[in-house]
Design a protein around this motif. Structure first.
Motif, PDB file in Angstrom:
ATOM      1  N   LEU B 133    -110.761  77.209  -2.202  1.00 51.64           N
ATOM      2  CA  LEU B 133    -111.941  77.737  -1.508  1.00 51.64           C
ATOM      3  C   LEU B 133    -111.781  79.192  -1.081  1.00 51.64           C
ATOM      4  O   LEU B 133    -112.728  79.967  -1.102  1.00 51.64           O
ATOM      5  CB  LEU B 133    -112.256  76.870  -0.282  1.00 51.64           C
ATOM      6  N   PHE B 135    -110.333  81.610  -2.550  1.00 49.23           N
ATOM      7  CA  PHE B 135    -110.655  82.500  -3.666  1.00 49.23           C
ATOM      8  C   PHE B 135    -112.156  82.455  -3.952  1.00 49.23           C
ATOM      9  O   PHE B 135    -112.797  83.483  -4.125  1.00 49.23           O
ATOM     10  CB  PHE B 135    -109.876  82.085  -4.922  1.00 49.23           C
ATOM     11  N   LEU B 137    -114.822  81.520  -2.076  1.00 46.92           N
ATOM     12  CA  LEU B 137    -115.799  81.932  -1.066  1.00 46.92           C
ATOM     13  C   LEU B 137    -115.667  83.387  -0.635  1.00 46.92           C
ATOM     14  O   LEU B 137    -116.610  83.960  -0.112  1.00 46.92           O
ATOM     15  CB  LEU B 137    -115.691  81.026   0.173  1.00 46.92           C
ATOM     16  N   MET B 138    -114.474  83.974  -0.794  1.00 49.58           N
ATOM     17  CA  MET B 138    -114.329  85.350  -0.304  1.00 49.58           C
ATOM     18  C   MET B 138    -113.325  86.194  -1.082  1.00 49.58           C
ATOM     19  O   MET B 138    -113.084  87.344  -0.728  1.00 49.58           O
ATOM     20  CB  MET B 138    -113.992  85.349   1.189  1.00 49.58           C
ATOM     21  N   CYS B 140    -110.085  85.798  -1.300  1.00 48.08           N
ATOM     22  CA  CYS B 140    -108.943  86.003  -0.398  1.00 48.08           C
ATOM     23  C   CYS B 140    -107.656  85.709  -1.169  1.00 48.08           C
ATOM     24  O   CYS B 140    -107.327  84.554  -1.443  1.00 48.08           O
ATOM     25  CB  CYS B 140    -109.122  85.059   0.780  1.00 48.08           C
ATOM     26  N   THR B 144    -104.152  89.683   0.522  1.00 46.86           N
ATOM     27  CA  THR B 144    -105.075  89.783   1.660  1.00 46.86           C
ATOM     28  C   THR B 144    -104.325  89.544   2.960  1.00 46.86           C
ATOM     29  O   THR B 144    -104.452  90.315   3.922  1.00 46.86           O
ATOM     30  CB  THR B 144    -106.206  88.715   1.563  1.00 46.86           C
ATOM     31  N   TYR B 145    -103.551  88.478   2.989  1.00 48.85           N
ATOM     32  CA  TYR B 145    -102.838  88.126   4.221  1.00 48.85           C
ATOM     33  C   TYR B 145    -101.815  89.200   4.575  1.00 48.85           C
ATOM     34  O   TYR B 145    -101.702  89.618   5.733  1.00 48.85           O
ATOM     35  CB  TYR B 145    -102.144  86.768   4.067  1.00 48.85           C
ATOM     36  N   THR B 249    -101.947  81.906  14.240  1.00 48.07           N
ATOM     37  CA  THR B 249    -101.850  83.083  13.370  1.00 48.07           C
ATOM     38  C   THR B 249    -102.475  82.731  12.027  1.00 48.07           C
ATOM     39  O   THR B 249    -102.339  81.604  11.566  1.00 48.07           O
ATOM     40  CB  THR B 249    -100.376  83.472  13.125  1.00 48.07           C
ATOM     41  N   VAL B 250    -103.149  83.692  11.426  1.00 49.60           N
ATOM     42  CA  VAL B 250    -103.744  83.473  10.108  1.00 49.60           C
ATOM     43  C   VAL B 250    -102.618  83.305   9.094  1.00 49.60           C
ATOM     44  O   VAL B 250    -101.802  84.197   8.924  1.00 49.60           O
ATOM     45  CB  VAL B 250    -104.608  84.681   9.696  1.00 49.60           C
ATOM     46  N   TYR B 254    -105.039  79.390   4.488  1.00 48.56           N
ATOM     47  CA  TYR B 254    -106.189  79.071   5.335  1.00 48.56           C
ATOM     48  C   TYR B 254    -107.047  80.307   5.588  1.00 48.56           C
ATOM     49  O   TYR B 254    -106.534  81.417   5.660  1.00 48.56           O
ATOM     50  CB  TYR B 254    -105.716  78.482   6.659  1.00 48.56           C
ATOM     51  N   PHE B 255    -108.360  80.082   5.782  1.00 49.04           N
ATOM     52  CA  PHE B 255    -109.214  81.198   6.165  1.00 49.04           C
ATOM     53  C   PHE B 255    -109.738  81.029   7.577  1.00 49.04           C
ATOM     54  O   PHE B 255    -110.702  81.653   7.981  1.00 49.04           O
ATOM     55  CB  PHE B 255    -110.346  81.423   5.152  1.00 49.04           C
ATOM     56  N   SER B 256    -109.090  80.141   8.320  1.00 46.70           N
ATOM     57  CA  SER B 256    -109.327  80.060   9.761  1.00 46.70           C
ATOM     58  C   SER B 256    -108.033  79.568  10.389  1.00 46.70           C
ATOM     59  O   SER B 256    -107.173  79.019   9.696  1.00 46.70           O
ATOM     60  CB  SER B 256    -110.462  79.086  10.064  1.00 46.70           C
ATOM     61  N   THR B 257    -107.899  79.777  11.701  1.00 52.60           N
ATOM     62  CA  THR B 257    -106.723  79.254  12.396  1.00 52.60           C
ATOM     63  C   THR B 257    -107.134  77.987  13.137  1.00 52.60           C
ATOM     64  O   THR B 257    -108.313  77.660  13.225  1.00 52.60           O
ATOM     65  CB  THR B 257    -106.203  80.260  13.435  1.00 52.60           C
ATOM     66  N   ASP B 258    -106.138  77.288  13.692  1.00 51.98           N
ATOM     67  CA  ASP B 258    -106.453  76.221  14.633  1.00 51.98           C
ATOM     68  C   ASP B 258    -107.087  76.846  15.861  1.00 51.98           C
ATOM     69  O   ASP B 258    -106.892  78.029  16.147  1.00 51.98           O
ATOM     70  CB  ASP B 258    -105.155  75.505  15.055  1.00 51.98           C
TER      71      ASP B 258
END
Lengths: 144, 395
Positions: B133, B135, B137-138, B140, B144-145, B249-250, B254-258
């Motif tokens: 996802l 890759f 959706l954005m 990433c 990127t990270y 931390t990113v 993942y494209f979101s954190t907890d």
């Protein structure tokens, strides 16, 4: 001339309209937020919840970091030729205490961005395929 | 002290783009490690393989693949997959069997043949897989990270593009003396800063490539080593801890954190916790280390690691670099091997390559890149999906 249809690139992840919002879930037992949605088990190690409610996430946040990309990424990323550089922004949401990534809105320049800056959510085209324009959430600096 | 195991032998196939089957590389590394240990293949009781996911079924069952290639001998096998930490988990399997008295001597091996360019997700549509996802959706990518972390260092700590380039210059120089490195070329800061921008602020020469390569390690019980009259380099700790919720931390992929809304973020972030667990287990601290091999997926990421493994407080890594502390001859050389900057990443072999380097350094066999009087060293690495590892070795 056929009309271009508009569709989300992924169903149920965000609302559209004037003030779009990301759709996450909140655990009904411990209050943890999740995006993407967590709906069947809670990832908090002290919580065995099976109950979640869908909840819109904050539309505004502050930039945690950002980066502009100058090379086309591999599949499954889809883009319309010619490749245009794009920016990815990591945004901290204060209420949810989480970071969500997304592209920067069209026309946003890297020089306009800085860590700690306020941004808001928009929904914009991501790519076009077989007469349908697929959208995704993006971030844009808050005006003013 | 009871938890020590011995490193009897190490071996590598040079990193590169050789276009051969990964098994060929692995066999070379295994045979070198066996020769280094003074053992025959038939002496090995267990083969612990690190899996490659890019070479079909033979890669998924790496332990058995190498056992068959070396000639079925009845040895037991295991295969580990933990993304970039796969080699460390294979080492940990070997160590666990030795410490549980289930085996005396184990061969650990990882090898890979990699495609060109960005590491891409596996093929097919996978709408619930974050690695797919991100890759879709954005766009990433892995860089990127690295770029997000690098930009944050600039904004928070005043790091400069020149600092990031200096890391590459340093590691390129270190790698000149390493015959197993893929790249043997010195760069000036200007050359690095003139290379194409990939993910701002990181440039092509600051982002690690993907490589073919193989590394193997023969480990045994201390008693087995004593019987052979060797005074081996010892593995003092193998940390393979996972993150503690909420991971704030990113992290790839993942494209979101907890969310830290319900549970506060832990005192140590994930990368810090990996090294912390290794120090605790070894009963040693950062001040005891003579060198470190850390995962410089990007030049800037090496600076994060300096802090994450406790060499300096957050925000001070640039000073360490500028003072020459992390260069060969400095207080605590980082990536004396040349690091990923000179190797490129061969995923299942990389964590084992770090252990090979510590072994040669601690034996005083590192030639032109020798850290004088090295007594102990630490490795650190990080992979997708909550994987990471840190290994501490000492004389």
């Amino acid at each position: 001339m056929s009309e271009t249809k508009i569709a989300p690139s992924i169903e149920g992840w965000y609302t559209t309209g004037e003030n779009p919002e990301l759709l996450g879930t909140r655990c009904k037992w411990c209050g943890s937020y999740f995006f993407p949605k967590q709906e069947t088990f809670c990832r908090n190690p002290s919580c065995r919840s099976t109950e979640f409610e869908e909840i819109p996430l904050s539309r505004e946040g502050t930039i945690w970091s950002y980066t502009e990309h100058f090379y086309s990424p591999p599949e499954p990323y889809i883009f319309t030729e010619p490749f245009e550089p794009y920016i990815i922004v990591a945004v901290e949401l204060e209420k949810e205490k989480m970071i969500v990534l997304g592209q920067a809105a069209q026309g946003v320049k890297s020089e306009e961005l800085s860590t700690g800056q306020k941004v808001e959510l928009v929904v914009e085209p991501l790519y076009e395929q077989e007469g349908t324009q697929y959208t995704v959430w993006k971030w844009t600096p808050v005006a003013g | 002290m009871a938890k020590e195991v011995a490193i009897l032998g190490v071996g590598m196939h040079p990193w590169g783009k050789w276009g051969k089957n990964f098994v060929e590389y692995g066999i070379k590394a295994c045979n070198d490690a066996l020769d280094d240990a003074g053992l025959e293949w038939q002496d090995i009781e267990v083969v612990a393989g690190a899996e490659t996911v890019r070479n079909a079924y033979a890669g998924y069952v790496a332990g058995a693949t190498f056992a068959e290639a070396l000639g079925w001998s009845g040895a037991r096998v295991s295969t580990s997959y933990a993304a970039c930490a796969s080699g460390s988990q294979a080492i940990n399997n070997a160590r666990a069997m030795i410490l549980a008295d289930m085996a005396d001597v184990v061969l650990v091996v990882g090898a890979d043949t990699t495609p060109k360019g960005f590491l891409a997700p596996n093929a097919g549509e996978r709408w619930t897989d974050p690695d797919w996802l991100r890759f879709r959706l954005m766009g990433c990518t892995n860089p990127t990270y690295f770029a997000l972390y690098a930009r944050r260092r600039m904004d928070l700590y005043g790091a400069t593009e020149a600092d990031f380039a200096a890391v590459k210059v340093k590691n390129a120089r270190h790698g000149m003396a390493n015959p197993n490195a893929r790249y043997h070329k010195e760069f000036t800061q200007e050359q690095v800063l003139e290379s194409p921008m990939v993910a701002d602020p990181l440039r092509l020469l600051e982002i690690c490539a993907t490589s073919d390569g193989a590394a193997a390690v023969v480990v045994s019980s201390m008693e087995y080593a004593r019987k052979r009259n060797v005074d081996p380099v010892k593995i003092r700790a193998v940390s393979t801890v996972t993150p503690v919720y909420p991971q704030s931390t990113v992290e790839m992929p993942y494209f979101s954190t907890d969310s830290a809304a319900a549970v506060p973020a832990p005192a140590l972030d994930f990368k810090e916790s990996i090294a912390h667990a290794a120090y605790e287990e070894a009963g040693l601290g950062p001040e005891d280390m003579s060198l470190a091999e850390v995962y410089d997926l990007s030049s800037a990421l090496e600076l994060d690691w300096c802090e994450n493994i406790g060499l300096c407080p957050k925000g001070d890594a640039e000073k360490l670099l500028r003072d020459g502390d992390t260069t060969l001859g400095g207080r605590i050389p980082i990536n004396a091997s040349g690091g990923l900057a000179c190797f490129g990443e061969a995923v299942p072999a990389q964590a084992l390559a770090q252990i090979c380097e510590l072994t040669w350094q601690l034996r005083g066999q590192a030639g032109g890149r020798q850290v004088e009087g090295a007594k102990a060293g630490i490795t650190a690495n990080l992979g997708l999906f909550g994987h990471g590892s840190s290994v501490i070795c000492s004389v």
